[in-house]
Design a protein around this motif. Structure first.
Motif, PDB file in Angstrom:
ATOM      1  N   VAL A 427     -95.027 -91.761  30.971  1.00  0.00           N
ATOM      2  CA  VAL A 427     -95.240 -93.173  31.256  1.00  0.00           C
ATOM      3  C   VAL A 427     -94.932 -93.480  32.722  1.00  0.00           C
ATOM      4  CG1 VAL A 427     -94.530 -95.505  30.718  1.00  0.00           C
ATOM      5  CG2 VAL A 427     -94.909 -93.865  28.881  1.00  0.00           C
ATOM      6  N   LYS A 428     -93.712 -93.263  33.130  1.00  0.00           N
ATOM      7  CA  LYS A 428     -93.389 -93.597  34.530  1.00  0.00           C
ATOM      8  C   LYS A 428     -93.442 -92.352  35.381  1.00  0.00           C
ATOM      9  CE  LYS A 428     -90.250 -96.948  32.754  1.00  0.00           C
ATOM     10  NZ  LYS A 428     -88.837 -97.288  32.692  1.00  0.00           N
ATOM     11  N   ASP A 446     -84.951 -92.384  26.729  1.00  0.00           N
ATOM     12  CA  ASP A 446     -85.438 -93.754  26.597  1.00  0.00           C
ATOM     13  C   ASP A 446     -85.959 -94.310  27.910  1.00  0.00           C
ATOM     14  OD1 ASP A 446     -85.261 -94.393  23.932  1.00  0.00           O
ATOM     15  OD2 ASP A 446     -83.076 -94.523  24.040  1.00  0.00           O
ATOM     16  N   GLN A 447     -85.356 -93.847  28.981  1.00  0.00           N
ATOM     17  CA  GLN A 447     -85.743 -94.369  30.287  1.00  0.00           C
ATOM     18  C   GLN A 447     -87.098 -93.797  30.727  1.00  0.00           C
ATOM     19  OE1 GLN A 447     -82.944 -93.324  33.285  1.00  0.00           O
ATOM     20  NE2 GLN A 447     -83.812 -94.741  34.775  1.00  0.00           N
ATOM     21  N   PHE A 448     -87.354 -92.550  30.381  1.00  0.00           N
ATOM     22  CA  PHE A 448     -88.609 -91.912  30.794  1.00  0.00           C
ATOM     23  C   PHE A 448     -89.389 -91.382  29.597  1.00  0.00           C
ATOM     24  CE2 PHE A 448     -85.853 -91.473  34.530  1.00  0.00           C
ATOM     25  CZ  PHE A 448     -86.643 -92.146  35.443  1.00  0.00           C
ATOM     26  N   PRO A 449     -90.008 -92.296  28.864  1.00  0.00           N
ATOM     27  CA  PRO A 449     -90.735 -91.874  27.658  1.00  0.00           C
ATOM     28  C   PRO A 449     -92.110 -91.305  27.985  1.00  0.00           C
ATOM     29  CG  PRO A 449     -90.890 -94.247  27.924  1.00  0.00           C
ATOM     30  CD  PRO A 449     -90.092 -93.733  29.096  1.00  0.00           C
ATOM     31  N   VAL A 450     -92.741 -90.732  26.976  1.00  0.00           N
ATOM     32  CA  VAL A 450     -94.127 -90.313  27.131  1.00  0.00           C
ATOM     33  C   VAL A 450     -95.012 -91.140  26.217  1.00  0.00           C
ATOM     34  CG1 VAL A 450     -93.718 -87.957  27.876  1.00  0.00           C
ATOM     35  CG2 VAL A 450     -93.822 -88.463  25.437  1.00  0.00           C
ATOM     36  N   ASP A 451     -96.277 -91.154  26.570  1.00  0.00           N
ATOM     37  CA  ASP A 451     -97.278 -91.947  25.888  1.00  0.00           C
ATOM     38  C   ASP A 451     -98.227 -90.926  25.265  1.00  0.00           C
ATOM     39  OD1 ASP A 451     -99.954 -92.907  25.831  1.00  0.00           O
ATOM     40  OD2 ASP A 451     -99.490 -94.524  27.225  1.00  0.00           O
ATOM     41  N   ILE A 452     -98.322 -90.935  23.936  1.00  0.00           N
ATOM     42  CA  ILE A 452     -99.132 -89.923  23.243  1.00  0.00           C
ATOM     43  C   ILE A 452    -100.284 -90.615  22.522  1.00  0.00           C
ATOM     44  CG2 ILE A 452     -99.140 -88.178  21.420  1.00  0.00           C
ATOM     45  CD1 ILE A 452     -96.110 -87.822  22.074  1.00  0.00           C
ATOM     46  N   VAL A 453    -101.486 -90.137  22.769  1.00  0.00           N
ATOM     47  CA  VAL A 453    -102.656 -90.669  22.074  1.00  0.00           C
ATOM     48  C   VAL A 453    -103.189 -89.547  21.197  1.00  0.00           C
ATOM     49  CG1 VAL A 453    -105.017 -91.460  22.340  1.00  0.00           C
ATOM     50  CG2 VAL A 453    -103.243 -92.316  23.863  1.00  0.00           C
ATOM     51  N   LYS A 454    -103.281 -89.804  19.881  1.00  0.00           N
ATOM     52  CA  LYS A 454    -103.633 -88.740  18.962  1.00  0.00           C
ATOM     53  C   LYS A 454    -104.821 -89.130  18.094  1.00  0.00           C
ATOM     54  CE  LYS A 454    -101.699 -85.833  15.324  1.00  0.00           C
ATOM     55  NZ  LYS A 454    -100.609 -85.657  14.366  1.00  0.00           N
ATOM     56  N   SER A 460    -108.822 -91.414  12.565  1.00  0.00           N
ATOM     57  CA  SER A 460    -107.848 -92.337  13.152  1.00  0.00           C
ATOM     58  C   SER A 460    -107.580 -91.989  14.608  1.00  0.00           C
ATOM     59  CB  SER A 460    -106.548 -92.300  12.349  1.00  0.00           C
ATOM     60  OG  SER A 460    -105.959 -91.024  12.471  1.00  0.00           O
ATOM     61  N   LEU A 461    -107.279 -93.001  15.388  1.00  0.00           N
ATOM     62  CA  LEU A 461    -106.884 -92.817  16.778  1.00  0.00           C
ATOM     63  C   LEU A 461    -105.631 -93.656  16.965  1.00  0.00           C
ATOM     64  CD1 LEU A 461    -107.723 -91.591  19.507  1.00  0.00           C
ATOM     65  CD2 LEU A 461    -108.931 -93.689  19.999  1.00  0.00           C
ATOM     66  N   ARG A 462    -104.515 -92.981  17.168  1.00  0.00           N
ATOM     67  CA  ARG A 462    -103.262 -93.725  17.188  1.00  0.00           C
ATOM     68  C   ARG A 462    -102.457 -93.432  18.444  1.00  0.00           C
ATOM     69  NH1 ARG A 462    -100.362 -92.703  11.659  1.00  0.00           N
ATOM     70  NH2 ARG A 462    -101.233 -90.613  11.871  1.00  0.00           N
ATOM     71  N   ALA A 463    -101.541 -94.320  18.739  1.00  0.00           N
ATOM     72  CA  ALA A 463    -100.705 -94.155  19.928  1.00  0.00           C
ATOM     73  C   ALA A 463     -99.237 -94.064  19.514  1.00  0.00           C
ATOM     74  CB  ALA A 463    -100.907 -95.328  20.871  1.00  0.00           C
ATOM     75  N   PHE A 464     -98.524 -93.185  20.192  1.00  0.00           N
ATOM     76  CA  PHE A 464     -97.110 -93.003  19.897  1.00  0.00           C
ATOM     77  C   PHE A 464     -96.303 -93.031  21.176  1.00  0.00           C
ATOM     78  CE2 PHE A 464     -99.488 -90.627  16.715  1.00  0.00           C
ATOM     79  CZ  PHE A 464     -98.964 -91.130  15.537  1.00  0.00           C
ATOM     80  N   LYS A 465     -95.011 -93.269  20.987  1.00  0.00           N
ATOM     81  CA  LYS A 465     -94.107 -93.187  22.124  1.00  0.00           C
ATOM     82  C   LYS A 465     -93.080 -92.115  21.805  1.00  0.00           C
ATOM     83  CE  LYS A 465     -90.542 -96.057  24.237  1.00  0.00           C
ATOM     84  NZ  LYS A 465     -89.915 -97.375  24.129  1.00  0.00           N
ATOM     85  N   GLY A 466     -92.888 -91.195  22.741  1.00  0.00           N
ATOM     86  CA  GLY A 466     -91.904 -90.137  22.531  1.00  0.00           C
ATOM     87  C   GLY A 466     -90.765 -90.293  23.515  1.00  0.00           C
ATOM     88  N   THR A 467     -89.536 -90.200  23.018  1.00  0.00           N
ATOM     89  CA  THR A 467     -88.398 -90.422  23.914  1.00  0.00           C
ATOM     90  C   THR A 467     -87.464 -89.227  23.953  1.00  0.00           C
ATOM     91  OG1 THR A 467     -87.296 -91.523  22.089  1.00  0.00           O
ATOM     92  CG2 THR A 467     -88.382 -92.923  23.716  1.00  0.00           C
TER      93      THR A 467
END
Lengths: 590, 345
Positions: A427-428, A446-454, A460-467
């Motif tokens: 993300v950042k 938590d400060q530097f998460p990732v953005d996952i599109v699966k 289905s096309l979904r978005a997740f946040k990984g910390t």
């Protein structure tokens, strides 16, 4: 005069007749022996010396025993987690040979000559696509011959390399057969022959190894899959020279012992075999100009470029793959390895590469991902855990081969989950302090998460946040509406998936949660892939290294202006040098 | 002398033809394979051959009355070094490093051609001739340069300014500074004082000399000592644990670090950079066993912030292995590579 001409004609006619006679005699001898075209009888090699065998034992127990086992039964400690499995030497069944189907391979402890010593070449070049490495540069030539002396005499138990009663050698004369030029005509004939000879029944209509893929077993009852003709660098017999058509010709002529792949020597002529080999070779992935991909000698796989360029499109991004904009962008080879960092680990990984292209406009970026997968998998069973969950305590496939629950027993009958593909971006990524690269998988904290599109095969096309690797993914419902699935199709062993997501921007997007795709910057990007028929789900998957999405900026004006200014400057400089020289010669000084 | 020189010339021509073929992709670059492990020596040898070849060529040409002008010798040699580094050496050298070598070679060439006044004059004569343009040919050349130079330099600067995407180079710190102690499976290990509990003699006593005597032999192949087979059932102590460590290695580690511990495992091709090569004398041979214990237990995630840049996907193996298993794997790695772990004193 006339006399001499008739005389010459007579001689020529006689000679021609003689040639016909001799060649037909030769032909009938060959037929009488039942030799297929292109083969000749060979002699069994002499037994290696006792010294060689003894020395080979030492090599074997240092290097080979770990996978091939104490008795050479292909059951060493490494075997349970390998696919393809290590060779069981006991039966004397070897895949890559110059000898006719069912015969022992060529091996002579005194003749390490390419083309005349199959086992030596296998050890030298390794078996790409399996765990068998190339031993060249690690073991000396002598040591390679020694270990083979040990294997062929002590570990091959059911047959004997020197037994004239039971063994014959019918050797493919590959060196004498000139490859047929790979003309369009030859390839076309090859493409018809692979249908006629039923190659496509196993290898699939496009040769991606997807025909009949789930019913094939090798001699020992282990699952085995037909080769994917589009990945010639994974051909076991490619001898570190994957685009060489002779390797395909050899495999096709001799068959692959111990597998359902027969020899086609008896029912095809040499000419037909070259046509088929030319066609199969032409399917292997090539670059945009049709040249073979450069192979990285360190890994024997295509060289990787870790930048995924994304080209700018004015207006709508086309959905049609055949559209000019897609055809013009570079397609990148993304190598995938098994995820063996966190549980459940994926030792037997079946998606070893994907091909990625990308386009963007002022609002969105689109990824087009293609990959070979022999089976289309849409979930039948229910996943025993949420795919977002971290499964630290999941039980791995610990049982040994032969016991219930082992990898070998699982192959071909896993519960089927969804095929899937995902893109992870930090993300950042611009604010990451140097040491905190988005920790390889699943985000740093938590400060530097990732953005996952699966994307999953159920559509289905979904978005997740990984910390972090030890935290469950959070599903981001609010983001899913802004993404769009443009295409998802499985055809003849290949998935084509195209999806779109906003490029985002700092002002009106929530920059804390979304990756901001900035033009002209390197955006760390990781790819995940799942093969549903391989039991891939959750973290049992294939992963790539860090790639970088790079959105090619339009060329700024300065790029045209400055070089022109520089060129003018050079002209002035030239004038100055010339006048100075001329003045000096005239005796004047400035 | 002449025979020797003509041999040199032959080598030079053959070498140049090979290199030229490789540059233009006529000859596959694997014709003369750079074999891993021998690569640096092979390169030096090749380079020496080329230099000998050039000396021979130059001698032969002047013997038949067509000497190369000093001017072209200098420029030619410089160009050769640049091309050799770019097209022959594998794995590829980054541009910045090649630029450095190029500069050094340029300086060397200048020193060579300006070694004495006469040579220097010979070198700059062609330049002066073109500047003065006394003959028709030189006049033509002068105009050609007048037009070509601005175009070339303009073109280069356009190329340099055009937005491009070059691959960022991924680096890895090989030996990050270790902490004083590490806590694995609930127990704290002080790196300076801990010992591998399996480095023991048949009596069960910690015995580095005994284990060092039983590792594989250095030299090509790194084979086990004839009477120290870890697969011998009668083993007790060190060799027995080496085998157990090997079993763990070949169930967990070889996927990346490779069957020969050289970082070329089954999945290695997907990594950037590829996994660590333990057979390289710069990796585990430089480290203490407890350092490896800390790295294996904590993995890439456990690296300290000072340890960057790290591009490591190594898992924290404490998630997958017990303390005993980790010690045994380490024992195996040293046995198989034939290196002694460093000691603290």
């Amino acid at each position: 005069m006339i006399d001499s001409i008739t005389q010459k004609a007579g001689i020529i006619a006689a000679a021609a007749f003689g040639v016909v006679l001799v060649s037909s005699a030769g032909f009938s001898i060959a037929l009488a022996q039942g030799l297929p075209e292109g083969f000749k009888k060979g002699d069994l090699a002499p037994e290696p010396s006792a010294d060689m065998i003894e020395a080979g034992k030492r090599v074997y127990f240092t290097k080979c025993v770990w996978c091939h086992g104490v008795d050479g039964a292909g059951d060493g400690p490494g075997a349970d987690r390998l696919w393809p499995r290590p060779r069981n030497f006991n039966q004397g069944t070897f895949k890559i040979r110059h000898t006719a189907s069912g015969e022992l391979p060529l091996f002579d402890a005194k003749k390490p000559i390419p083309g005349q010593n199959d086992l030596f070449e296998t050890v030298t070049h390794g078996l790409p696509g399996s765990a068998m490495p190339s031993w060249e540069g690690i073991l000396t030539e002598e040591q390679r011959l020694q270990v083979l002396s040990f294997v062929t005499t002590q570990l091959v138990k059911d047959r004997k390399f020197t037994d004239k009663q039971s063994e014959t050698q019918t050797v493919l004369q590959l060196a004498d057969l000139k490859p047929k030029p790979a003309t369009d005509e030859s390839k076309k004939r090859g493409s018809e022959l692979v249908v006629e000879r039923k190659c496509v029944e196993c290898h699939g209509m496009e040769g991606r190894g997807d025909g009949n893929a789930f019913n094939l077993k090798d001699d020992w009852g282990f699952s085995i899959q037909p080769a994917d003709w589009h990945k010639c660098w994974n051909f076991r017999g490619s001898r570190q020279d994957p685009y060489n058509v002779a390797n395909i010709f050899r495999t096709f002529s001799t068959g692959v012992n111990g597998t359902p792949m027969p020899s086609f020597a008896d029912n095809t002529t040499v000419d037909e075999r070259w046509d088929i080999a030319n066609f199969v070779n032409s399917l292997c992935e090539r670059d945009a100009l049709g040249n073979p991909l450069p192979i990285d000698p360190l890994t024997d796989k295509p060289k990787i470029n870790f930048v995924i360029p994304s080209d700018l499109v004015e207006g709508e991004i086309p959905v049609d793959i055949e559209h000019e904009a897609w055809q013009k962008t570079s397609k990148r080879y993304v190598a995938m390895g098994g995820q063996i960092t966190h549980k459940p680990r994926n030792f037997v990984n079946r998606i070893d590469d994907i091909w990625v292209r990308s386009l963007y406009n002022d609002k969105s970026i689109v990824y087009l991902i293609e990959w070979d997968d022999r089976t289309k998998s849409v979930a039948e069973g229910k996943l025993p855990w949420a795919p977002t969950q971290v499964n630290i305590d999941v039980k791995e496939q610990d049982p040994k081969t032969g016991e219930e629950g082992s990898i070998a027993a699982h192959q071909n009958n896993y519960t089927v989950y969804n095929d899937a593909i995902a893109i992870e971006t930090a993300v950042k990524w611009k604010e990451l302090p140097a040491p905190i690269k988005p920790r390889y998988l699943f985000g740093s904290n938590d400060q530097f998460p990732v953005d996952i599109v699966k994307w999953e095969a159920d559509g289905s096309l979904r978005a997740f946040k990984g910390t972090g690797w030890d935290k469950d993914f959070e599903e981001r419902d609010n983001y899913e509406e802004s993404m769009k699935l443009l295409k998802s199709e499985w055809k003849n062993g290949r998935w084509y998936v195209m999806f779109q997501r906003p490029v985002g921007n700092k002002k009106d997007q929530d920059y804390d949660e979304d990756t901001f795709f900035e033009v002209g910057q390197y955006i760390p990007t990781v790819f995940f892939a799942w093969d549903g028929h391989n039991g891939d789900a959750g973290r049992k998957m294939a992963v790539s290294a860090f790639f970088y999405t790079f959105m090619n900026p339009p060329i700024p004006q300065e790029t045209y202006i400055y070089p022109a200014v520089i060129a003018v400057g050079v002209v002035l400089l030239e004038g100055w040098v010339l006048t100075r020289r001329a003045n000096k010669k005239k005796g004047k000084t400035l | 002398m002449k025979a020797l020189m003509s041999l040199g010339a032959l080598i030079g021509v053959a070498g140049l033809v090979l290199l030229g073929g490789m540059i233009f992709d006529v000859i596959p670059s694997t014709t003369v394979r750079l074999v891993e492990g021998y690569m640096p020596m092979q390169m030096l040898f090749e380079f020496a051959c080329f230099v000998a070849g050039f000396a021979g060529l130059s001698y032969m040409m002047s013997a038949v009355g067509m000497p190369f002008p000093r001017f072209w010798q200098g420029i030619g040699f410089w160009a050769f070094v640049l091309l050799y580094l770019k097209y022959r050496v594998y794995p590829p050298i980054p541009f910045s490093v090649r630029a450095m070598y190029g500069t050094v070679t340029l300086v060397a060439v200048f020193m060579w051609i300006s070694a004495n006044e006469e040579d220097w004059k010979k070198f700059k004569q062609p330049i002066m001739n073109v500047l003065d343009a006394q003959t028709g040919m030189n006049k033509l050349l002068r105009y050609a340069y007048l037009v070509l130079l601005p175009i070339l330099i303009g073109g280069f600067s356009y190329n340099a300014m055009k937005p491009k995407s070059e691959e960022p180079i991924e680096l890895r710190t090989v030996h990050p500074a270790p902490p004083a102690s590490t806590k694995v499976h609930g127990k704290t290990y002080t790196l300076q004082t801990s010992q591998n509990p399996y480095r023991v003699n048949p009596e069960g006593k910690y015995d580095q000399e005994f284990s060092n005597a039983n590792i594989v032999e250095q030299g090509m192949g790194r084979l086990m000592k004839p009477n120290a087979n870890p697969w011998d059932d009668k083993n007790t102590g060190y060799l027995k644990y080496v085998r157990e460590g090997g079993e763990i290695f070949f169930q967990n580690c070889h996927f990346c670090h490779g069957d020969n511990l050289n970082g070329r495992g089954l999945h290695a091709f997907a990594f950037n950079p590829i996994p660590a090569n333990f057979t390289d004398p710069g990796t585990i041979a430089q480290l203490q066993e407890t350092f490896i214990f800390w790295r294996v237990s904590k993995g890439g995630i456990g690296l300290p912030n000072e340890g960057f840049p790290w591009a490591s996907v190594m898992p924290p193996w404490e998630q997958h292995l017990t303390v005993d298993e980790i010690w045994k794997v380490i024992l195996f790695e040293y046995w198989h590579t034939g290196y002694y772990p460093r000691t603290w004193d």
